[in-house]
Each structure stands twice: as C-alpha cells, then as structure tokens.
Design an enzyme around this catalytic site. Structure first.
Site, PDB file in Angstrom:
ATOM      1  N   HIS A 112     -18.454  65.458  11.472  1.00  0.00           N
ATOM      2  CA  HIS A 112     -18.717  66.857  11.119  1.00  0.00           C
ATOM      3  C   HIS A 112     -17.457  67.710  11.127  1.00  0.00           C
ATOM      4  O   HIS A 112     -17.530  68.912  10.927  1.00  0.00           O
ATOM      5  CB  HIS A 112     -19.741  67.486  12.073  1.00  0.00           C
ATOM      6  CG  HIS A 112     -20.973  66.660  12.285  1.00  0.00           C
ATOM      7  ND1 HIS A 112     -21.122  65.815  13.363  1.00  0.00           N
ATOM      8  CD2 HIS A 112     -22.103  66.524  11.535  1.00  0.00           C
ATOM      9  CE1 HIS A 112     -22.297  65.196  13.290  1.00  0.00           C
ATOM     10  NE2 HIS A 112     -22.914  65.602  12.188  1.00  0.00           N
ATOM     11  N   ASP A 147      -1.836  28.616  35.771  1.00  0.00           N
ATOM     12  CA  ASP A 147      -2.230  27.239  35.490  1.00  0.00           C
ATOM     13  C   ASP A 147      -1.082  26.422  34.903  1.00  0.00           C
ATOM     14  O   ASP A 147      -0.995  26.207  33.697  1.00  0.00           O
ATOM     15  CB  ASP A 147      -3.445  27.217  34.550  1.00  0.00           C
ATOM     16  CG  ASP A 147      -4.114  25.851  34.530  1.00  0.00           C
ATOM     17  OD1 ASP A 147      -3.392  24.831  34.635  1.00  0.00           O
ATOM     18  OD2 ASP A 147      -5.346  25.781  34.421  1.00  0.00           O
ATOM     19  N   HIS A 180      -2.026  22.549  33.291  1.00  0.00           N
ATOM     20  CA  HIS A 180      -2.499  22.199  31.951  1.00  0.00           C
ATOM     21  C   HIS A 180      -1.369  22.035  30.940  1.00  0.00           C
ATOM     22  O   HIS A 180      -1.585  21.490  29.863  1.00  0.00           O
ATOM     23  CB  HIS A 180      -3.487  23.262  31.442  1.00  0.00           C
ATOM     24  CG  HIS A 180      -2.840  24.478  30.837  1.00  0.00           C
ATOM     25  ND1 HIS A 180      -2.113  25.382  31.566  1.00  0.00           N
ATOM     26  CD2 HIS A 180      -2.792  24.923  29.551  1.00  0.00           C
ATOM     27  CE1 HIS A 180      -1.673  26.339  30.761  1.00  0.00           C
ATOM     28  NE2 HIS A 180      -2.063  26.086  29.535  1.00  0.00           N
ATOM     29  N   HIS A 183      -1.156  21.044  26.181  1.00  0.00           N
ATOM     30  CA  HIS A 183      -0.235  21.448  25.115  1.00  0.00           C
ATOM     31  C   HIS A 183       0.675  20.295  24.694  1.00  0.00           C
ATOM     32  O   HIS A 183       1.744  20.537  24.120  1.00  0.00           O
ATOM     33  CB  HIS A 183       0.631  22.625  25.576  1.00  0.00           C
ATOM     34  CG  HIS A 183      -0.148  23.871  25.873  1.00  0.00           C
ATOM     35  ND1 HIS A 183      -0.989  24.459  24.960  1.00  0.00           N
ATOM     36  CD2 HIS A 183      -0.208  24.650  26.983  1.00  0.00           C
ATOM     37  CE1 HIS A 183      -1.539  25.549  25.504  1.00  0.00           C
ATOM     38  NE2 HIS A 183      -1.083  25.676  26.730  1.00  0.00           N
ATOM     39  N   ASP A 231      -5.130  27.098  24.151  1.00  0.00           N
ATOM     40  CA  ASP A 231      -5.781  27.724  25.305  1.00  0.00           C
ATOM     41  C   ASP A 231      -7.113  28.358  24.917  1.00  0.00           C
ATOM     42  O   ASP A 231      -8.064  28.348  25.700  1.00  0.00           O
ATOM     43  CB  ASP A 231      -4.855  28.779  25.932  1.00  0.00           C
ATOM     44  CG  ASP A 231      -3.648  28.134  26.599  1.00  0.00           C
ATOM     45  OD1 ASP A 231      -3.767  26.980  27.036  1.00  0.00           O
ATOM     46  OD2 ASP A 231      -2.593  28.788  26.679  1.00  0.00           O
TER      47      ASP A 231
HETATM   48  S1  FES Z   1     -17.887  66.399  14.728  1.00  0.00           S
HETATM   49 FE1  FES Z   1     -19.892  65.687  14.992  1.00  0.00          FE
HETATM   50  S2  FES Z   1     -19.597  63.758  15.922  1.00  0.00           S
HETATM   51 FE2  FES Z   1     -17.636  64.538  15.740  1.00  0.00          FE
HETATM   52 FE   LIG Z   2      -1.619  27.268  27.886  1.00  0.00          FE
END
Ligand code: FES
Ligand SMILES: [Fe+2]
Length: 453
Positions: A105, A206, A209, A214, A370
């Site tokens: 708005h 970790d 691993h 890897h 990962d």
């Molecule tokens: S102006 Fe109405 S929700 Fe932001």
């Molecule tokens: Fe990793």
C-alpha cells in the site's frame, strides 16, 4: 517447554544425542525462542556498509532482517516487515537507499526506521500517530572489530561478554589482517534439506570425516596442484593413518576452536598456495609484534575453525565466514562469505577467492559432499524407530593436552571435543531461563593461568 527432558536428548556423560533433535518440529520451535531469539547472531561485516544508506538483508533465525547505515552513520537492524499489514518492505539483497517503501500500500520508512510516508494519509486517517508505526528494531546491534552482530534480547549480556574467550582467537583473524579484514559483499548461498545443527557441528569439529567422506574431492584438489592429497592436515587420503600431534580442539565458554597450530596448513588444500604463503611470511613479524608469539607463530596461517554459537563459523585458511540459517527443522541455508586482508596484493586475493569458490561455493567440491550427509542424517530421523536412536560423539573424551591459550584443549584434529561442546551448549541454551544463563564457563584453572601468567 516443561515436558522436554533435555538431559535425555543430550547426554553429556555418555556423549549421546537423541536423533529426534534433528527432526522434531516442537524442539525446532523451542530453538527459535531459546537460541535464535536470545543469542547474539552474526549480521555481516561493517565493510559491507561503508556509506550512509547502504543496507544488506539477512536472517536472524527465521526472521528476515534489514541492516542499514543511517544518516547519523549508526548501523541499525530492523525486522523486514511493514507495520501496516506485514508485507516485506525490502525485496533486494542489498544496495543503497534513502527509504524502504512497501509494495503493498506504499508506506515508506527512512533509514532510521521511522515511518516517513503514508499514501493518502490526510484523506484516510485522522491524526495517524506515525511514531507508533516505525519498523520494529532489533533490540541490540554491536560490532566486534567490524563483525556485526544483532540480538533480540534487551537484557542479554554485551557482545563482548557473550563472545568471552573466543575473542582471543577471533583477534587472530581480525587483527592480523593487513589494512583490516575485507569481506566479499554478497555471500554464496546454498539451500540444503537438513537440520541446521548438523552443518554447524560438521564445520566446527568433524576432522574425522575429511579423509574418508571427501576422499574423491581431496584427490582432485591435490591433483590440481602439488599432489599433497596423500597427506592433508596430517590425515592420509586413504584414511590409514593420522598424525594427532600438534592440532587441538578447544572448548571454552559457549564457543569452540579447532586449529592445526602449525602456522601454515590453512593453505594445504590450495592448488597454488605460493602467493598466500609469501604473504604470511611477510606479514608474520607484524602479527607476532601485535598478538605475541603464540598467536603470531602458531595460530596465524593455521587451519583454524572458530565456532561462535549458535550458527557462525569463521574459518581461517579456507578463508571464509559461514553462517547457517535455519529454515524449518529439515532445511537450512548456508551463506559463505569469502574473506581476505584488505592490503593483500590483488593477485593473492584472487587466489583466495578462487579457492573459496572451488571448495565451498554452491558448486564447491567439498560443500556438496557434506550436504549429502546432513540430508541423510536429518531425513532418516523421519522414521519413528530411527528417531529413537542416539548419535555418539565419544571420540577423545577425557583426553587433555596442555595449552597456553584460553579454553580446555583436547589433542588432535580427529576428535569430537568441539562437537560435544556444541551440544552441551545447545542443551544449556534450551534449558536457560534468561539470556545470561546461556553463557557457559571456561574451565577456571585454565583461565587463571592465562590471565595472570
Ligand atoms: S503498506 Fe500495507 S502492508 Fe505495507
Ligand atoms: Fe566436510
């Protein structure tokens, strides 16, 4: 929530964690309240907001937040939610603006968060009290050496108190940087279907691993350069042996550190580390002068993973700041910001940025591996029987090693001390009745030695 038994969910004596903590929506809702609404959370770096009107968007837990430098130069943070009907007032990831105008708005807010414009105001309202309808501010915003944090809790301890002893390690990254730390403005973002705690524990502790999970990526990284993949960070690529001497995992109040202590292996995965190693050698005397021998020789340049509870990792060597944003119990986003020293030669910065992309960008060799594990661990907990299981983090329990820095050190990179520290801290936070109770205690004997030694 009164009926959740956190001692049962995280059993520190036996190093067990119930798998439901990676899936249960009730626990997740409590995490948003107990952890993300109370802890200091990383927002970004001051270098991203040099000018009046510069802004970035990020998340605190699941809250969409705008961070903006006002006309008075002060950096503030606000919920990205219009006070009229709640639409987002900012859709951009970052930029420079004089105002945030809602697309629904048309209410608009200035960079200090005040309601500055309301379409048709005189015709439709009788004395609208604009002061009541400013953007909702994040209660606290503080900076530690350029690292910006926000906290929703009015009565939380200060950021410096919250960081506590981890600041001693963060200083190695911030104070060593020639000309100051520089962060690449826009982070890499990856969405992964898994629980947010798993990528955190993976990154902060970790080491187990790395050579196994890897193995493929390591052989590629090594093959690109000097064939160092046969032994990365003391771990052999075929996972047949490990050198536990030197590296340590440190648990302190609230936070954790894993570091190789050799002053250079942060760059062991680089295909062409020469420019960075040359820069380290040139800059090191200045760092030793500023931070002392221990930090200048052993921490500067090491592979160091600083874990700031709950969701921030500052990774020296791999050279990125990483934040894990939860998106429900079974999904998270990883944001990775490359970091370098402002006065490094451009060529060196380029080497670092390329490496971040190559390893932990969205298509990074290591990030993808990962992601698969955290997805499998999280989603298998959808099964009721599987969810009754407990994960085990007992590696290195009871093993201590002398260390002259803050915190309690445990030997080796292949250790689960930091992960245990993280889950202990998680339990403490979930049980806390206020923001002060979240902060843990560093083993007092160790601290006394450092401060008066
Ligand atoms: S102006 Fe109405 S929700 Fe932001
Ligand atoms: Fe990793």
């Amino acid at each position: 929530m009164k009926n959740i038994n956190y001692q049962e969910l995280v059993d520190s004596e036996q190093a067990l964690q119930k798998r439901s903590i990676f899936w249960d929506p009730v626990i997740y809702e409590e995490e948003l309240k107990q952890i993300f609404n109370r802890c200091w959370l990383f927002l970004g770096h001051e270098s991203q907001l040099p000018q009046t009107g510069d802004f970035i968007r990020t998340y605190m837990g699941e809250d969409d937040v705008i961070v903006v430098r006002g006309k008075d130069k002060v950096i503030r943070a606000f919920l990205n939610a219009c006070t009229h009907r709640g639409n987002k007032v900012c859709q951009a990831e970052g930029g420079n603006t004089r105002s945030f105008t809602c697309s629904y708005h048309g209410w608009s807010y200035n960079t200090e968060g005040e309601l500055a414009g309301v379409p048709l105001e005189k015709e439709i309202y009788d004395n609208l009290d604009r002061e009541r309808f400013g953007l909702v501010p994040v209660a606290r915003v503080e900076s530690y050496k350029g690292l910006l944090f926000g906290c929703f809790s009015e009565d939380a301890p200060s950021l410096v108190e919250y960081l506590g002893d981890i600041a001693w390690y963060i200083d190695v990254v911030t104070d060593s940087a020639k000309g100051g730390l520089e962060v690449i403005g826009t982070p890499y973002r990856t969405e992964i279907p898994g629980n947010w705690k798993l990528p955190v524990e993976n990154a902060i502790g970790d080491g187990y691993h790395v050579a196994w999970a890897h193995a493929g990526a390591m052989s590629v990284v090594g093959a690109l350069g000097h064939g160092r993949s046969d032994n990365v960070l003391g771990i052999s690529a075929n996972n047949t042996n490990v050198d536990q001497s030197g590296a340590i995992e440190v648990v302190m109040n609230t936070h954790t550190v894993l570091t190789t202590l050799d002053g250079q292996s942060g760059y062991a995965l680089y295909d062409h580390p020469e420019p960075v190693l040359a820069h380290l050698a040139e800059n090191r005397p200045r760092v030793i002068e500023k931070l002392g021998e221990l930090r200048g020789k052993q921490l500067y340049g090491s592979e160091t993973h600083i874990g700031v509870f709950p969701n921030l990792q500052i990774i020296q060597g791999l050279n990125f700041i990483r934040i894990i944003h939860p998106k429900g119990p079974g999904k998270f986003e990883v944001w990775t910001y490359g970091m370098c020293e402002r006065e490094m030669p451009e060529e060196t910065k380029e080497v670092i940025h390329n490496h971040v992309r190559q390893t932990f960008g969205p298509a990074g060799l290591l990030e993808g591996d990962d992601g698969d594990f955290v997805e499998a661990i999280s989603h298998s907990a959808a099964g009721y029987a599987t969810r009754q299981m407990k994960g085990f983090l007992g590696m290195g329990m009871g093993r201590k090693v002398p260390w002259d820095g803050p915190g309690e050190a445990s030997p080796g990179l292949v250790n689960e001390a930091c992960q245990r520290g993280f889950y202990d801290q998680w339990r403490r936070s979930m049980e806390a009745t206020n923001a002060h109770e979240i902060i843990g205690q560093t083993a007092p004997g160790v601290l006394r030695e450092i401060r008066h030694g």
